[in-house]
Design a protein around this motif. Structure first.
Motif, PDB file in Angstrom:
ATOM      1  N   VAL A 287       0.835  -1.209   0.000  1.00 53.13           N
ATOM      2  CA  VAL A 287       0.000   0.000   0.000  1.00 53.13           C
ATOM      3  C   VAL A 287       0.868   1.257   0.000  1.00 53.13           C
ATOM      4  CG1 VAL A 287      -0.371   0.370   2.482  1.00 53.13           C
ATOM      5  CG2 VAL A 287      -2.182   0.906   0.884  1.00 53.13           C
ATOM      6  N   LEU A 288       2.080   1.158   0.507  1.00 51.58           N
ATOM      7  CA  LEU A 288       2.957   2.332   0.520  1.00 51.58           C
ATOM      8  C   LEU A 288       3.598   2.595  -0.836  1.00 51.58           C
ATOM      9  CD1 LEU A 288       4.564   1.966   4.043  1.00 51.58           C
ATOM     10  CD2 LEU A 288       2.953   3.710   3.279  1.00 51.58           C
ATOM     11  N   VAL A 289       3.653   1.609  -1.698  1.00 46.02           N
ATOM     12  CA  VAL A 289       4.257   1.835  -3.018  1.00 46.02           C
ATOM     13  C   VAL A 289       3.223   2.208  -4.073  1.00 46.02           C
ATOM     14  CG1 VAL A 289       6.248   0.359  -2.577  1.00 46.02           C
ATOM     15  CG2 VAL A 289       4.226  -0.613  -3.664  1.00 46.02           C
ATOM     16  N   ARG A 290       1.942   2.094  -3.740  1.00 46.87           N
ATOM     17  CA  ARG A 290       0.877   2.448  -4.701  1.00 46.87           C
ATOM     18  C   ARG A 290       0.187   3.723  -4.259  1.00 46.87           C
ATOM     19  NH1 ARG A 290      -1.502  -3.011  -3.903  1.00 46.87           N
ATOM     20  NH2 ARG A 290      -3.032  -1.800  -2.790  1.00 46.87           N
ATOM     21  N   PRO A 291      -0.206   4.551  -5.225  1.00 51.05           N
ATOM     22  CA  PRO A 291      -1.000   5.726  -4.846  1.00 51.05           C
ATOM     23  C   PRO A 291      -2.376   5.289  -4.345  1.00 51.05           C
ATOM     24  CG  PRO A 291      -0.663   5.646  -7.232  1.00 51.05           C
ATOM     25  CD  PRO A 291       0.077   4.489  -6.643  1.00 51.05           C
ATOM     26  N   LEU A 292      -2.973   6.131  -3.543  1.00 51.73           N
ATOM     27  CA  LEU A 292      -4.323   5.837  -3.047  1.00 51.73           C
ATOM     28  C   LEU A 292      -5.322   5.870  -4.189  1.00 51.73           C
ATOM     29  CD1 LEU A 292      -4.509   7.959   0.219  1.00 51.73           C
ATOM     30  CD2 LEU A 292      -4.397   5.487   0.026  1.00 51.73           C
ATOM     31  N   PRO A 293      -6.399   5.107  -4.069  1.00 52.04           N
ATOM     32  CA  PRO A 293      -7.471   5.222  -5.057  1.00 52.04           C
ATOM     33  C   PRO A 293      -8.033   6.645  -5.035  1.00 52.04           C
ATOM     34  CG  PRO A 293      -7.847   3.339  -3.604  1.00 52.04           C
ATOM     35  CD  PRO A 293      -6.684   4.096  -3.058  1.00 52.04           C
ATOM     36  N   ALA A 294      -8.623   7.053  -6.119  1.00 52.07           N
ATOM     37  CA  ALA A 294      -9.189   8.406  -6.204  1.00 52.07           C
ATOM     38  C   ALA A 294     -10.257   8.600  -5.131  1.00 52.07           C
ATOM     39  CB  ALA A 294      -9.795   8.621  -7.589  1.00 52.07           C
ATOM     40  N   ASP A 295     -10.306   9.796  -4.596  1.00 47.77           N
ATOM     41  CA  ASP A 295     -11.318  10.165  -3.607  1.00 47.77           C
ATOM     42  C   ASP A 295     -12.576  10.561  -4.369  1.00 47.77           C
ATOM     43  OD1 ASP A 295     -12.869  11.135  -1.542  1.00 47.77           O
ATOM     44  OD2 ASP A 295     -11.493  12.754  -1.004  1.00 47.77           O
ATOM     45  N   GLU A 296     -13.485   9.611  -4.526  1.00 45.97           N
ATOM     46  CA  GLU A 296     -14.688   9.865  -5.312  1.00 45.97           C
ATOM     47  C   GLU A 296     -15.567  10.930  -4.684  1.00 45.97           C
ATOM     48  OE1 GLU A 296     -16.444   6.024  -5.827  1.00 45.97           O
ATOM     49  OE2 GLU A 296     -14.718   5.285  -6.953  1.00 45.97           O
TER      50      GLU A 296
ATOM     51  N   PHE B 219       9.872   8.069  14.884  1.00 45.22           N
ATOM     52  CA  PHE B 219      11.031   7.664  14.093  1.00 45.22           C
ATOM     53  C   PHE B 219      10.674   6.573  13.088  1.00 45.22           C
ATOM     54  CE2 PHE B 219      13.202   9.568  17.829  1.00 45.22           C
ATOM     55  CZ  PHE B 219      13.730  10.654  17.155  1.00 45.22           C
ATOM     56  N   SER B 220       9.704   5.735  13.424  1.00 46.51           N
ATOM     57  CA  SER B 220       9.222   4.740  12.457  1.00 46.51           C
ATOM     58  C   SER B 220       8.606   5.441  11.257  1.00 46.51           C
ATOM     59  CB  SER B 220       8.179   3.818  13.104  1.00 46.51           C
ATOM     60  OG  SER B 220       8.754   3.055  14.132  1.00 46.51           O
ATOM     61  N   LEU B 221       7.824   6.469  11.518  1.00 49.47           N
ATOM     62  CA  LEU B 221       7.216   7.241  10.430  1.00 49.47           C
ATOM     63  C   LEU B 221       8.298   7.899   9.579  1.00 49.47           C
ATOM     64  CD1 LEU B 221       4.760   8.443   8.990  1.00 49.47           C
ATOM     65  CD2 LEU B 221       4.708  10.226  10.761  1.00 49.47           C
ATOM     66  N   GLN B 222       9.307   8.449  10.220  1.00 45.57           N
ATOM     67  CA  GLN B 222      10.425   9.056   9.489  1.00 45.57           C
ATOM     68  C   GLN B 222      11.097   8.023   8.579  1.00 45.57           C
ATOM     69  OE1 GLN B 222       9.840  12.404   9.986  1.00 45.57           O
ATOM     70  NE2 GLN B 222      12.042  12.685  10.169  1.00 45.57           N
ATOM     71  N   ARG B 223      11.348   6.832   9.117  1.00 42.19           N
ATOM     72  CA  ARG B 223      12.007   5.773   8.324  1.00 42.19           C
ATOM     73  C   ARG B 223      11.138   5.344   7.154  1.00 42.19           C
ATOM     74  NH1 ARG B 223      13.329   3.927  13.499  1.00 42.19           N
ATOM     75  NH2 ARG B 223      11.671   2.379  13.430  1.00 42.19           N
ATOM     76  N   LEU B 224       9.850   5.152   7.409  1.00 43.48           N
ATOM     77  CA  LEU B 224       8.948   4.751   6.318  1.00 43.48           C
ATOM     78  C   LEU B 224       8.925   5.810   5.220  1.00 43.48           C
ATOM     79  CD1 LEU B 224       6.000   3.314   8.410  1.00 43.48           C
ATOM     80  CD2 LEU B 224       7.387   2.034   6.770  1.00 43.48           C
ATOM     81  N   ALA B 225       8.824   7.060   5.617  1.00 45.88           N
ATOM     82  CA  ALA B 225       8.788   8.145   4.633  1.00 45.88           C
ATOM     83  C   ALA B 225      10.071   8.167   3.809  1.00 45.88           C
ATOM     84  CB  ALA B 225       8.578   9.482   5.343  1.00 45.88           C
ATOM     85  N   ALA B 226      11.213   8.031   4.465  1.00 45.82           N
ATOM     86  CA  ALA B 226      12.492   8.040   3.743  1.00 45.82           C
ATOM     87  C   ALA B 226      12.631   6.806   2.855  1.00 45.82           C
ATOM     88  CB  ALA B 226      13.647   8.111   4.741  1.00 45.82           C
ATOM     89  N   HIS B 227      12.243   5.650   3.361  1.00 47.73           N
ATOM     90  CA  HIS B 227      12.389   4.398   2.607  1.00 47.73           C
ATOM     91  C   HIS B 227      11.555   4.403   1.333  1.00 47.73           C
ATOM     92  CE1 HIS B 227      13.217   0.164   1.969  1.00 47.73           C
ATOM     93  NE2 HIS B 227      11.928  -0.033   1.794  1.00 47.73           N
ATOM     94  N   TYR B 228      10.320   4.889   1.429  1.00 48.95           N
ATOM     95  CA  TYR B 228       9.421   4.876   0.273  1.00 48.95           C
ATOM     96  C   TYR B 228       9.448   6.181  -0.514  1.00 48.95           C
ATOM     97  CZ  TYR B 228       7.724   0.453   1.930  1.00 48.95           C
ATOM     98  OH  TYR B 228       7.660  -0.852   2.322  1.00 48.95           O
ATOM     99  N   GLY B 229      10.228   7.157  -0.063  1.00 45.89           N
ATOM    100  CA  GLY B 229      10.330   8.422  -0.775  1.00 45.89           C
ATOM    101  C   GLY B 229       9.027   9.202  -0.775  1.00 45.89           C
ATOM    102  N   LEU B 230       8.326   9.159   0.348  1.00 44.34           N
ATOM    103  CA  LEU B 230       7.023   9.821   0.463  1.00 44.34           C
ATOM    104  C   LEU B 230       7.062  10.856   1.576  1.00 44.34           C
ATOM    105  CD1 LEU B 230       4.756   6.634   0.440  1.00 44.34           C
ATOM    106  CD2 LEU B 230       4.960   8.291  -1.417  1.00 44.34           C
ATOM    107  N   PRO B 231       6.212  11.865   1.477  1.00 40.13           N
ATOM    108  CA  PRO B 231       6.034  12.749   2.636  1.00 40.13           C
ATOM    109  C   PRO B 231       5.360  11.966   3.768  1.00 40.13           C
ATOM    110  CG  PRO B 231       4.985  13.663   0.657  1.00 40.13           C
ATOM    111  CD  PRO B 231       5.431  12.292   0.324  1.00 40.13           C
ATOM    112  N   ARG B 232       5.604  12.400   5.000  1.00 43.73           N
ATOM    113  CA  ARG B 232       4.977  11.719   6.149  1.00 43.73           C
ATOM    114  C   ARG B 232       3.461  11.704   6.010  1.00 43.73           C
ATOM    115  NH1 ARG B 232       7.933  14.881  10.865  1.00 43.73           N
ATOM    116  NH2 ARG B 232       7.354  16.499   9.393  1.00 43.73           N
ATOM    117  N   ARG B 233       2.886  12.779   5.491  1.00 42.48           N
ATOM    118  CA  ARG B 233       1.440  12.835   5.299  1.00 42.48           C
ATOM    119  C   ARG B 233       0.967  11.688   4.412  1.00 42.48           C
ATOM    120  NH1 ARG B 233      -2.342  17.684   2.806  1.00 42.48           N
ATOM    121  NH2 ARG B 233      -4.049  16.290   2.224  1.00 42.48           N
TER     122      ARG B 233
END
Length: 118
Positions: free
Chosen positions: A42-51, A69-83
């Motif tokens: 789910v972290l590598v795919r974009p979310l479905p459109a918000d209908e 820090f887990s959130l920081q690691r996930l964001a860095a690992h997947y190249g995503l903003p924390r949001r």
């Protein structure tokens, strides 16, 4: 020695049989087994459109250092903003719960309205 050789051959044959078997696919949509793979998927795919095209809402969150820090690691690992990490994980958890209701409309309605104060 003969018994040891027989055991080695039996072990080798068992390994060959296991290697030939197709591996079961893990559930990546949530709800079933393979939770670790599902979260990664789910972290590598974009979310479905918000209908519903709902507006953005502000949320202030305080969390422990471990989760921060887990959130920081996930964001860095997947190249995503924390949001985006939080949005995708929350969507995945909600989607998994909704799917677990199957055809039970009463349970779905209780779930849907429980957080709305209704």
């Amino acid at each position: 020695m003969l018994e040891c050789e027989q055991l080695r051959e039996g072990l080798a044959q068992a390994r060959r049989e296991i290697a030939r078997r197709p591996r079961p696919r893990r559930d990546v949509g949530g709800g079933g087994g393979g939770r670790r793979d599902a979260a990664s998927a789910v972290l590598v795919r974009p979310l479905p459109a918000d209908e519903a095209e709902s507006d953005d809402r502000r949320l202030a969150v305080t969390m422990t250092g471990r989760e921060f820090f887990s959130l920081q690691r996930l964001a860095a690992h997947y190249g995503l903003p924390r949001r985006a990490v939080l949005e995708r994980l929350v969507w995945w958890a909600d989607h998994s719960v909704v799917q677990s209701f199957g055809e039970d409309d009463a349970a779905f309605n209780r779930y849907l309205h429980r957080g709305n104060g209704k």
